[in-house]
Design a protein around this motif. Structure first.
Motif, PDB file in Angstrom:
ATOM      1  N   VAL A 110      32.354 -18.988  27.812  1.00 39.73           N
ATOM      2  CA  VAL A 110      31.815 -18.200  28.917  1.00 39.73           C
ATOM      3  C   VAL A 110      32.969 -17.765  29.813  1.00 39.73           C
ATOM      4  O   VAL A 110      34.077 -18.300  29.743  1.00 39.73           O
ATOM      5  CB  VAL A 110      30.777 -19.010  29.730  1.00 39.73           C
ATOM      6  CG1 VAL A 110      29.565 -19.347  28.868  1.00 39.73           C
ATOM      7  CG2 VAL A 110      31.405 -20.274  30.304  1.00 39.73           C
ATOM      8  N   LYS A 133      22.581 -18.173  25.440  1.00 43.82           N
ATOM      9  CA  LYS A 133      22.941 -16.758  25.320  1.00 43.82           C
ATOM     10  C   LYS A 133      21.735 -15.879  25.638  1.00 43.82           C
ATOM     11  O   LYS A 133      21.834 -14.908  26.401  1.00 43.82           O
ATOM     12  CB  LYS A 133      23.443 -16.481  23.906  1.00 43.82           C
ATOM     13  CG  LYS A 133      23.829 -15.028  23.641  1.00 43.82           C
ATOM     14  CD  LYS A 133      24.306 -14.862  22.213  1.00 43.82           C
ATOM     15  CE  LYS A 133      24.626 -13.408  21.914  1.00 43.82           C
ATOM     16  NZ  LYS A 133      25.763 -12.918  22.686  1.00 43.82           N
ATOM     17  N   MET A 136      20.814 -16.050  29.436  1.00 38.28           N
ATOM     18  CA  MET A 136      21.683 -15.249  30.293  1.00 38.28           C
ATOM     19  C   MET A 136      21.412 -13.756  30.126  1.00 38.28           C
ATOM     20  O   MET A 136      21.497 -12.986  31.092  1.00 38.28           O
ATOM     21  CB  MET A 136      23.151 -15.562  29.983  1.00 38.28           C
ATOM     22  CG  MET A 136      23.589 -16.954  30.394  1.00 38.28           C
ATOM     23  SD  MET A 136      23.309 -17.287  32.156  1.00 38.28           S
ATOM     24  CE  MET A 136      24.395 -16.068  32.907  1.00 38.28           C
ATOM     25  N   ILE A 270      18.227 -18.747  38.861  1.00 39.84           N
ATOM     26  CA  ILE A 270      19.299 -19.613  38.358  1.00 39.84           C
ATOM     27  C   ILE A 270      18.892 -21.074  38.404  1.00 39.84           C
ATOM     28  O   ILE A 270      19.209 -21.857  37.496  1.00 39.84           O
ATOM     29  CB  ILE A 270      20.592 -19.357  39.167  1.00 39.84           C
ATOM     30  CG1 ILE A 270      21.132 -17.953  38.848  1.00 39.84           C
ATOM     31  CG2 ILE A 270      21.642 -20.405  38.861  1.00 39.84           C
ATOM     32  CD1 ILE A 270      22.366 -17.566  39.619  1.00 39.84           C
ATOM     33  N   LEU A 287      26.668 -21.967  36.051  1.00 40.79           N
ATOM     34  CA  LEU A 287      25.576 -21.210  36.662  1.00 40.79           C
ATOM     35  C   LEU A 287      25.807 -21.029  38.166  1.00 40.79           C
ATOM     36  O   LEU A 287      25.444 -19.983  38.733  1.00 40.79           O
ATOM     37  CB  LEU A 287      24.244 -21.908  36.403  1.00 40.79           C
ATOM     38  CG  LEU A 287      23.782 -21.889  34.933  1.00 40.79           C
ATOM     39  CD1 LEU A 287      22.536 -22.748  34.752  1.00 40.79           C
ATOM     40  CD2 LEU A 287      23.509 -20.459  34.476  1.00 40.79           C
ATOM     41  N   VAL A 290      28.079 -18.203  38.403  1.00 40.58           N
ATOM     42  CA  VAL A 290      27.353 -16.958  38.122  1.00 40.58           C
ATOM     43  C   VAL A 290      26.630 -16.478  39.368  1.00 40.58           C
ATOM     44  O   VAL A 290      26.678 -15.295  39.735  1.00 40.58           O
ATOM     45  CB  VAL A 290      26.367 -17.162  36.958  1.00 40.58           C
ATOM     46  CG1 VAL A 290      25.425 -15.968  36.832  1.00 40.58           C
ATOM     47  CG2 VAL A 290      27.125 -17.368  35.650  1.00 40.58           C
ATOM     48  N   TYR A 330      28.773 -11.923  32.363  1.00 35.51           N
ATOM     49  CA  TYR A 330      27.628 -12.848  32.333  1.00 35.51           C
ATOM     50  C   TYR A 330      27.181 -13.166  30.900  1.00 35.51           C
ATOM     51  O   TYR A 330      26.209 -13.909  30.718  1.00 35.51           O
ATOM     52  CB  TYR A 330      26.452 -12.252  33.108  1.00 35.51           C
ATOM     53  CG  TYR A 330      26.812 -11.826  34.513  1.00 35.51           C
ATOM     54  CD1 TYR A 330      27.333 -12.739  35.429  1.00 35.51           C
ATOM     55  CD2 TYR A 330      26.666 -10.506  34.927  1.00 35.51           C
ATOM     56  CE1 TYR A 330      27.683 -12.349  36.709  1.00 35.51           C
ATOM     57  CE2 TYR A 330      27.012 -10.110  36.213  1.00 35.51           C
ATOM     58  CZ  TYR A 330      27.520 -11.040  37.087  1.00 35.51           C
ATOM     59  OH  TYR A 330      27.866 -10.645  38.361  1.00 35.51           O
ATOM     60  N   GLN A 331      27.877 -12.618  29.909  1.00 29.83           N
ATOM     61  CA  GLN A 331      27.488 -12.881  28.536  1.00 29.83           C
ATOM     62  C   GLN A 331      27.946 -14.276  28.103  1.00 29.83           C
ATOM     63  O   GLN A 331      28.830 -14.884  28.711  1.00 29.83           O
ATOM     64  CB  GLN A 331      28.089 -11.827  27.600  1.00 29.83           C
ATOM     65  CG  GLN A 331      27.497 -10.440  27.783  1.00 29.83           C
ATOM     66  CD  GLN A 331      28.025  -9.467  26.751  1.00 29.83           C
ATOM     67  OE1 GLN A 331      28.579  -9.873  25.730  1.00 29.83           O
ATOM     68  NE2 GLN A 331      27.850  -8.175  27.012  1.00 29.83           N
ATOM     69  N   VAL A 332      27.342 -14.755  27.033  1.00 30.64           N
ATOM     70  CA  VAL A 332      27.693 -16.053  26.438  1.00 30.64           C
ATOM     71  C   VAL A 332      28.116 -15.802  24.994  1.00 30.64           C
ATOM     72  O   VAL A 332      27.379 -15.199  24.214  1.00 30.64           O
ATOM     73  CB  VAL A 332      26.508 -17.037  26.488  1.00 30.64           C
ATOM     74  CG1 VAL A 332      26.851 -18.324  25.737  1.00 30.64           C
ATOM     75  CG2 VAL A 332      26.131 -17.344  27.920  1.00 30.64           C
TER      76      VAL A 332
END
Length: 842
Positions: A110, A133, A136, A270, A287, A290, A330-332
C-alpha cells in the motif's frame, strides 16, 4: 638371477600351461534371465499400477529429513542425473506433506503517505488481501459520491455564507476607515478596474485635474498634499495586508469547515473498515493515514471524473498521458494472494530468472516519455509466492542468470525479500522505489548435478550453511523379485496414463533386460525412468504398426534395435572400412608385438565398440616406455597413467636384479581422434611383452582390461559394446570358430550381450574369455606358459633373458673407448673380465 641353472634349462622350449587356464564363458553367462523374479501374469493389464517411488530410498530419506526440519538453512539440494524422476518424485513428496497444512498469509503493498518511494508491506490472513483491495475500491467510490454531495448540502452552504459575510463586514470596516482618513487629509479615493487604489488631492473641495494645476499651488499646499499621500499609502498598505491575512484566515476556516463536513462522511466509513481488520495494527495505521490524506485532499473529491470537461478526451486517449491515475494512492496491490488456496503452495519454477524468483517493479512511460513507476507496479517472485510452502527450481539454470545466485544466498540467509527494479540492459533508470522488505518462510529445493554440488560446496563457503541437506538420486537399484515386480507395475501405470498398449510378461522381461544392460550389471536395474518410458512408447509404436493389441517381446527388441540403427551409421562405416582393408585389423593368424585392442566410441545417443591394432617396438636405450599418442598430444591423462603403469609392472616383475635398459614405444595404429582411458593398458602390456620375448600373439582374440603394477586385470567400462564391436568385425571378415574377446573377470557380472552374439557363443562360433591376471592373458594369447622370470621354459623367463641381454649390450656399448678391443674385422670386444658361468653362455 639364479646362477645354479644349467644351460640345458635355458634352451628348453616353452611349455604350454597345464593348469588354471582362462575361463571361457558359456552363453548363459553372457546374458540375464529376469523371468524367475517376475510375478505370473499374461499382460500388465492384470497388475495394479505403481503409485510409489522406487529405487530411491536414500534420496527419499534425505528428502524427508530436509522437509521435516523447519529451521534455517535446511534447504535441499537434489542431486542426480536427468531422467531419474527427481521432479515428479519431489512433487509427490511435497504434496503428501502439504495435505495437513493451511494456506499461508496474503501480502499486499500500500502507499506510504509519508514517503511514497517506500511502500508499506502488510501481511494478512489468507484471502483478506483481495478483500482489502475490494474494500478500498468501494471506499473511494463511496467517497467520490458522498463528499461532493455533502459539500452541496444547505448546512455547508449556509456556514460558508456566514463566514463570507463575517469577513465582508471586516473588510468594509477597514475600507470605511481608509475613506474617512482620506477625507480628513483632503483626498478622495479612486479605484481602478484591476483593483488598484489612487489618492486624488482636493483643493477647495475640487480634485486636481493635472500636473499644471498642482504646480500653481503654494509650497505649503504642496507639502500638505505630499504628507497626506505618504500617510494614506502606508495606511492602505497596512489595510491590504490585513485583508490578505483575513482572506487566508477565511480559507483556513473554510477548509476547517470542509474537513469537518468531510470527516463526518469519511470517519464512519473508515471506522467500519477498521473493525473488520482489528487483528492487524498495520492496517489500522494505514487506514488512519488514508483518512488524513482524504481530508487533506478534499478538492480531489469535489466532482467526479466523469463530470470534468477533460474526462472525455482522457478516456479517448486511454489515460496514457497521465503520469499517474487519479486516486492511485488509495489502491491496494495484492502481490501474494491465497483466496483460492486451502493449503501451502508448491511452486516449480521452470524459468528461474531474477524477476521470476525475486519479483520486479514494472515501469510505464509518462507524457514526457520518462519511465515512471509506483507501488501498484510491484510484482512478487516465486520465492515470496511460495512462502509457507515449497519452491523447486533447477540451480544450473539459475546460475546462468545474472545476479540470481548472490541474491538467493542473501535472501535465504536473512529470510527477507527486497523487491527491486531489475533491468540489466538499461544502466540509467529513473526513480528509486524501495518497497519495504517482506519476511518469508520458503523451503527451497534445487535440482542439479552431483558435480555442481561438489563444486559449490568446495568453492562457496556459504553454500553448506544454506543447503544443509543433499538428496542423492541414483541411476540404479537392486534387481530382486520385489523390484522386478515394481518395474512391471510401473509399465502398467505408464500404459494406463498414456493410453499405451499393455505389455506381455515376456515383453516386460525384455524391458528388464534392457534396464540391466543400461547399468551394465545383471544384479541392478536402471532408475532413469524417463529413458525406460521412451523404450515403452517406441515399443508401443511398433506393436501398433504390426496391428497387435499387446506389446510382445519382439516389439521391444525391435524398438531397441531400431534405436541402434538410427544412430549407428558411423559404426557401420568403421566396420566397412575394416572389411575393405582401409583400417588394418587382423582377425586370424599370429603377430609379434601386435594385438587387437578395443575402444568405445560415444556419439551421444549410442555407444559402439571398435577394434584397433595396438603395436609396439622395442630397442636398446634408456627412454623406457614411450606413449606415441602422448607425444602427439592425442592421449588423455588416464591413458597416460595406464602407460606409466606398464613401466611399473616391468620394474616389479623384471627390474629387481638389473636395470631395465630398453626404449619401447606403444601405439594405437590409425587413431586420429585421441585416446583416453586405461582399458587398453593390458592390451599394450601383452604387445610389449610379446615384442620383448619375440613370441607371437593371436590376432583372432581381441583384448580389453586395465592392469595394475602387480599384474592384476581390473574392470573396464563399455564391455558389452566392445565385445559386440569385435564380433561385428569378425562376422564381416568371416567367423572361423576360434575368434573371441578376452575381458576382465570382474566384468562378467555386467556382460549382457545381444541375442545374435549369444547365439554365436552357444554355437561355438565366437568365444568370450574371463581373465584375472596378466599371466592368464599371456597364456591365452601365446599358448606359452607364463611361469616366472626364474622358471626356465616360460614366457616370463624369455622376457627376463631378453631384458638382461639388452642391459648388458647397453653397458658394453656405453663403455669408455680405451677399454674396448677392436678385432681385425672391425667389431668391438669387451675387455677381459671375470670367468663366465654356464648361465651366462649365449
Amino acid at each position: 638371477m639364479d646362477r645354479s641353472r644349467s644351460s640345458n634349462d635355458e634352451n628348453k622350449e616353452p611349455e604350454l600351461k597345464a593348469s588354471s587356464p582362462p575361463r571361457e564363458l558359456a552363453a548363459e553367462e553372457t546374458g540375464v534371465v529376469p523371468d524367475d523374479g517376475l510375478p505370473q501374469f499374461m499382460s500388465t493389464v492384470e497388475l495394479e499400477p505403481l503409485d510409489e517411488i522406487i529405487g530411491q530410498d536414500r534420496a527419499m530419506t534425505a528428502l524427508e529429513i530436509g522437509l521435516g526440519i523447519p529451521h534455517e538453512g535446511y534447504n535441499i539440494y537434489v542431486a542426480g542425473l536427468t531422467g531419474t524422476g527427481k521432479t515428479e518424485t519431489i512433487r509427490r513428496s511435497l504434496q503428501k506433506r502439504l495435505d495437513k497444512t493451511t494456506a499461508p498469509c496474503d501480502w499486499v503493498y500500500v502507499n506510504n503517505f509519508d514517503d511514497p518511494d517506500e511502500p508499506w508491506a502488510i501481511g494478512l490472513q489468507a484471502g483478506k488481501g483481495k478483500q482489502l483491495k475490494k474494500v478500498m475500491e468501494r471506499l473511494v467510490g463511496r467517497l467520490r459520491e458522498a463528499l461532493p454531495k455533502a459539500f452541496r448540502e444547505q448546512d455547508f452552504s449556509t456556514e460558508k455564507e456566514q463566514l463570507g459575510e463575517k469577513y465582508q463586514e471586516r473588510v468594509k470596516e477597514q475600507t470605511d476607515r481608509l475613506n474617512d482618513l482620506a477625507k480628513e487629509r483632503g483626498f478622495r479615493i479612486s479605484t481602478s478596474p484591476d483593483g488598484g487604489i489612487a489618492f486624488i488631492p482636493l483643493v477647495g473641495g475640487e480634485p486636481l485635474q493635472n500636473r499644471e494645476e498642482f504646480e500653481k499651488l503654494s509650497d505649503e499646499e504642496k507639502e500638505r498634499i505630499g504628507k497626506g499621500e505618504t500617510e494614506l499609502a502606508k495606511e492602505a498598505a497596512r489595510i491590504m495586508q490585513q485583508q490578505r491575512d483575513m482572506m487566508q484566515d477565511l480559507s483556513e476556516e473554510i477548509r476547517d469547515v470542509e474537513r469537518r463536513f468531510g470527516a463526518n462522511v469519511t470517519e464512519p466509513m473508515i471506522e467500519s473498515i477498521k473493525t473488520s481488520y482489528g487483528e492487524s495494527k498495520r492496517v489500522q495505521d494505514y487506514l488512519d493515514k488514508v483518512g488524513e490524506h482524504v481530508l487533506e485532499n478534499l478538492s480531489d473529491f469535489r466532482e467526479s471524473a466523469g463530470s470534468r470537461p477533460e474526462a472525455g478526451l482522457m478516456e479517448s486517449l486511454g489515460g496514457g498521458l497521465e503520469s499517474r491515475p487519479k486516486f492511485l494512492e488509495y489502491q491496494v496491490n495484492v502481490v501474494v494472494g491465497h483466496s483460492q488456496s486451502e493449503r501451502a503452495p508448491i511452486i516449480i519454477e521452470e524459468t528461474p530468472t531474477y524477476p521470476n524468483l525475486f519479483g520486479s517493479i514494472d515501469k510505464t512511460v509518462d507524457q514526457r516519455g520518462r519511465l515512471v513507476t509506483n507501488f501498484t507496479q510491484i510484482k512478487a517472485g516465486s520465492l515470496l509466492r511460495a512462502s509457507g510452502g515449497y519452491l523447486v527450481f533447477n540451480i544450473e539454470d539459475a546460475l546462468t542468470e545474472p545476479f540470481v545466485y548472490k541474491s538467493l544466498k542473501r535472501a535465504l540467509k536473512s529470510s527477507y525479500i527486497q523487491i527491486e527494479t531489475y533491468n540489466p540492459w538499461i544502466p540509467f533508470t529513473t526513480g528509486g522505489m524501495r518497497p519495504e522488505p517482506i519476511k518469508f518462510n520458503t523451503k527451497v529445493v534445487v535440482l542439479g548435478s552431483p558435480r555442481l554440488y561438489y563444486m559449490l560446496r568446495f568453492y562457496d563457503d556459504e553454500f553448506p550453511s544454506i543447503f544443509k541437506i543433499r538428496s542423492d538420486f541414483g541411476t540404479e537399484m537392486p534387481r530382486g523379485k520385489t523390484q522386478q515386480a515394481q518395474y512391471a507395475r510401473f509399465i502398467a501405470k505408464l500404459a494406463g496414463d498414456e493410453d499405451l498398449r499393455h505389455f506381455t510378461r515376456d515383453a516386460v522381461a525384455e524391458v528388464i533386460r534392457f534396464a540391466c544392460r543400461r547399468v551394465a550389471d545383471k544384479s541392478k536395474l536402471l532408475t532413469r525412468f524417463s529413458e525406460v518410458a521412451d523404450v515403452l512408447r517406441e515399443s508401443d509404436y511398433f506393436a501398433g504398426e504390426a496391428g497387435s493389441d499387446l506389446v510382445e517381446a519382439e516389439y521391444v527388441r525391435q524398438a531397441l534395435e531400431n534405436r541402434v540403427y538410427r544412430s549407428n551409421r558411423i559404426a557401420e562405416k568403421i566396420t566397412e572400412l575394416i572389411s575393405e582393408g582401409v583400417l588394418l585389423v587382423d582377425t586370424d593368424g599370429t603377430r609379434i608385438g601386435q594385438v587387437n585392442g578395443l575402444a568405445v566410441y560415444d556419439v551421444g545417443d549410442v555407444m559402439f565398440g571398435r577394434p584397433s591394432r595396438v603395436t609396439t617396438s622395442v630397442g636398446l636405450g634408456s627412454e623406457g616406455v614411450i606413449n606415441i599418442e602422448r607425444e602427439a598430444n592425442l592421449s588423455g591423462s588416464t591413458h597416460d597413467k595406464g602407460v606409466l603403469i606398464l613401466a611399473g609392472y616391468l620394474r616389479n616383475k623384471y627390474g629387481q636384479d638389473k636395470p631395465l635398459a630398453l626404449s619401447a614405444s606403444v601405439c594405437f595404429e590409425q587413431s586420429y581422434g585421441g585416446v583416453d582411458g586405461d582399458s587398453a593398458s593390458s592390451t599394450e602390456l601383452f604387445a610389449l611383452l610379446s615384442n620383448i620375448a619375440q613370441v607371437p600373439l593371436r590376432q583372432d582374440i581381441s583384448v580389453t582390461g586395465s592392469v595394475n603394477q602387480w599384474g592384476q586385470i581390473q574392470a573396464i567400462g563399455g564391455v558389452n559394446e566392445k565385445v559386440e564391436g569385435f564380433f561385428d568385425v569378425c562376422r564381416v571378415t568371416g567367423l572361423t570358430g576360434k575368434q573371441g574377446v578376452c575381458i576382465p573377470a570382474s566384468n562378467v557380472r555386467g556382460l549382457i550381450l545381444r541375442d545374435d552374439v549369444r547365439k554365436a557363443i552357444e554355437d561355438g562360433e565366437f568365444h568370450v574369455y574371463a581373465i584375472e591376471t596378466v599371466d592368464q592373458g599371456l597364456e591365452l594369447l601365446t599358448g606359452v606358459k607364463a611361469g616366472s622370470p626364474e622358471e626356465a621354459g616360460t614366457l616370463h623367463r624369455l622376457v627376463d633373458k631378453r631384458l638382461r641381454s639388452m642391459a648388458e649390450q647397453l653397458r658394453s656399448f656405453g663403455a669408455p673407448r680405451e677399454t674396448r678391443v677392436v678385432t681385425p674385422a672391425g667389431s668391438e670386444e669387451q675387455p677381459p673380465g671375470p670367468p663366465k658361468t654356464p648361465d651366462d653362455q649365449p
